[in-house]
Scaffold this motif. Structure first.
Motif, PDB file in Angstrom:
ATOM      1  N   UNK A   1      68.971  70.760  82.505  1.00  0.00           N
ATOM      2  CA  UNK A   1      69.383  69.434  83.510  1.00  0.00           C
ATOM      3  C   UNK A   1      68.332  68.684  84.009  1.00  0.00           C
ATOM      4  N   UNK A   2      67.489  69.175  82.939  1.00  0.00           N
ATOM      5  CA  UNK A   2      66.039  68.387  83.733  1.00  0.00           C
ATOM      6  C   UNK A   2      64.931  68.818  85.051  1.00  0.00           C
ATOM      7  N   UNK A   3      65.456  69.889  84.825  1.00  0.00           N
ATOM      8  CA  UNK A   3      64.783  70.224  85.357  1.00  0.00           C
ATOM      9  C   UNK A   3      64.488  72.011  85.449  1.00  0.00           C
ATOM     10  N   UNK A   4      62.906  73.315  85.454  1.00  0.00           N
ATOM     11  CA  UNK A   4      63.190  73.939  85.051  1.00  0.00           C
ATOM     12  C   UNK A   4      63.434  75.098  85.415  1.00  0.00           C
ATOM     13  N   UNK A   5      64.674  75.400  86.775  1.00  0.00           N
ATOM     14  CA  UNK A   5      65.899  76.039  86.820  1.00  0.00           C
ATOM     15  C   UNK A   5      66.799  75.835  86.339  1.00  0.00           C
ATOM     16  N   UNK A   6      67.368  74.943  85.213  1.00  0.00           N
ATOM     17  CA  UNK A   6      68.362  74.809  84.558  1.00  0.00           C
ATOM     18  C   UNK A   6      67.819  74.615  82.941  1.00  0.00           C
ATOM     19  N   UNK A   7      66.321  74.884  82.469  1.00  0.00           N
ATOM     20  CA  UNK A   7      66.210  74.405  81.071  1.00  0.00           C
ATOM     21  C   UNK A   7      66.234  76.063  80.701  1.00  0.00           C
ATOM     22  N   UNK A   8      67.072  76.722  80.321  1.00  0.00           N
ATOM     23  CA  UNK A   8      66.719  77.972  80.229  1.00  0.00           C
ATOM     24  C   UNK A   8      67.503  78.926  78.533  1.00  0.00           C
ATOM     25  N   UNK A   9      67.223  79.341  78.109  1.00  0.00           N
ATOM     26  CA  UNK A   9      68.580  79.866  77.593  1.00  0.00           C
ATOM     27  C   UNK A   9      68.604  81.688  77.338  1.00  0.00           C
ATOM     28  N   UNK A  10      69.865  82.425  77.054  1.00  0.00           N
ATOM     29  CA  UNK A  10      69.470  83.387  76.681  1.00  0.00           C
ATOM     30  C   UNK A  10      69.993  84.004  76.000  1.00  0.00           C
TER      31      UNK A  10
END
Length: 390
Positions: free
Chosen positions: A59-68
């Motif tokens: 999403x273009x932010x650190x809060x939405x650029x994640x994987x698990x």
């Protein structure tokens, strides 16, 4: 050609990420290495010089650029393994050096949805306790997931500042959250002097709890502790200053040997500043009153001011706040505490910590907080074939 891979898009706390079962990943991507990283970068849409991740699920932010990546745990103690990747937006890099406390809230639910929890452990109604092994930092996390009629209860009336809609409360316990070095304060001091060339000298608390974090007094940075994202993220000079402080702090903490290495280690350590309570307007427009909070905290994530507060940084805040003599405790009034309510850009958060001094060494048994999580989409993510063959 593109290949479809099973995935779940989930919100956890104030973050979002793409969740995978390890066994659903292409075989070359089931182990650490360039194949896995290239695949996940393509899923999220990085590197993107435009900073928007339009061609991916980020999403273009650190809060939405994640994987698990979640897998069964066979150690006889934990239910599942949880591996977290913080994906850089404009660089071809995934930082595996730390945990995401916000996404942690979604791990238990994901594990139940995907049949990774023994059915005998799942109550028809009540709380399902999921014991998580956090692989990045080698620590135990316990998620208390509410169940109704044999299903995870995702909706509810629990409100979390930084999340628009209410949901069901998930209580999280971070057990013994100090990192693998076993030293909560890597220099042995509750406070240190950090000298940064051409920037200044700062009184800092450097702590390894939840995630390595450098805390400073807001006034020493020329801040008030009420800063919004726009105040920080639109100012290149301030961002460069904070990154330089973070880099020198990382060296002093022993996380890197040279400040040049900080460029490849953006996820850790975090840098945050604290201040005594004062009234301010949160990003939602509501007024946060001095009487409702113990201190103010603002924290950086991947080079940007976080829109709320990272879950792992909240662990660090809770731990430092309960130890008299730290920068965080000073901002909270300098008294012995067992919990604090702190103000962040989106509102407030209550966290609790259990710390004690044993034989001259500070230990924290656990940190607790409440989050929420929800499935946003399940199905298949389509990835160009070359992304997982590199």
């Amino acid at each position: 050609m593109q290949i479809p891979i099973k995935a779940t898009y989930m919100r956890g706390g104030t973050s979002k990420g793409v969740f995978f079962k390890l066994s659903d990943l292409p075989i070359p991507c089931q182990v650490a290495g360039s194949a896995r990283d290239n695949f996940l970068l393509r899923v999220v849409g990085s590197p993107d010089p435009y900073g928007k991740q339009i061609d991916g699920l980020g999403g273009g932010s650190s809060s939405t650029s994640k994987v698990a990546i979640i897998s069964p745990c066979t150690d006889g103690t934990h239910d599942v393994n949880y591996l977290f990747g913080q994906v850089a937006i404009d660089k071809a890099m995934i930082d595996w050096s730390g945990n995401c406390g916000n996404l942690t809230a979604a791990v238990g639910s994901f594990a139940i949805f995907n049949g990774l929890i023994n059915k005998d452990k799942i109550p028809q109604n009540g709380i399902c306790t999921v014991k998580i092994w956090q692989q990045n930092i080698g620590k135990t996390i316990i998620a208390h997931v509410p169940m109704v009629d044999g299903q995870v209860q995702e909706t509810g009336d629990f409100e979390l500042d930084g999340v628009t809609f209410p949901a069901s409360e998930i209580k999280i316990e971070f057990i013994d959250p100090v990192d693998d070095t076993g030293e909560m304060f890597p220099t042995g001091n509750l406070k240190d002097k950090l000298s940064v060339p051409d920037v200044g000298d700062f009184s800092v608390t450097m702590i390894n709890a939840g995630i390595p974090t450098i805390f400073l007094h807001a006034h020493e940075l020329g801040f008030t502790g009420t800063e919004s994202q726009k105040d920080i993220n639109d100012n290149g000079e301030i961002l460069a200053k904070l990154e330089k402080i973070r880099s020198f702090g990382a060296v002093k903490m022993g996380l890197i040997a040279d400040i040049a290495e900080a460029k490849a280690r953006q996820h850790t350590p975090k840098i945050a500043w604290v201040a005594s309570p004062t009234d301010y307007i949160a990003s939602s427009g509501k007024t946060i009153k001095t009487s409702k909070i113990d201190l103010l905290v603002r924290a950086m994530s991947m080079g940007q001011l976080h829109h709320a507060m990272m879950g792992t940084a909240s662990v660090a805040i809770a731990t430092a706040a309960t130890i008299v003599g730290t920068v965080v405790n000073e901002a909270a009034g300098g008294q012995a505490l067992t919990e604090v309510c702190f103000g962040h850009p989106s509102g407030t958060l209550l966290v609790g910590g259990q710390s004690k001094l044993v034989d001259g060494k500070w230990l924290v048994h656990k940190v607790t907080m409440s989050r929420s999580a929800r499935r946003l989409m399940t199905g298949e993510v389509w990835v160009p074939q070359l992304a997982q063959q590199t």
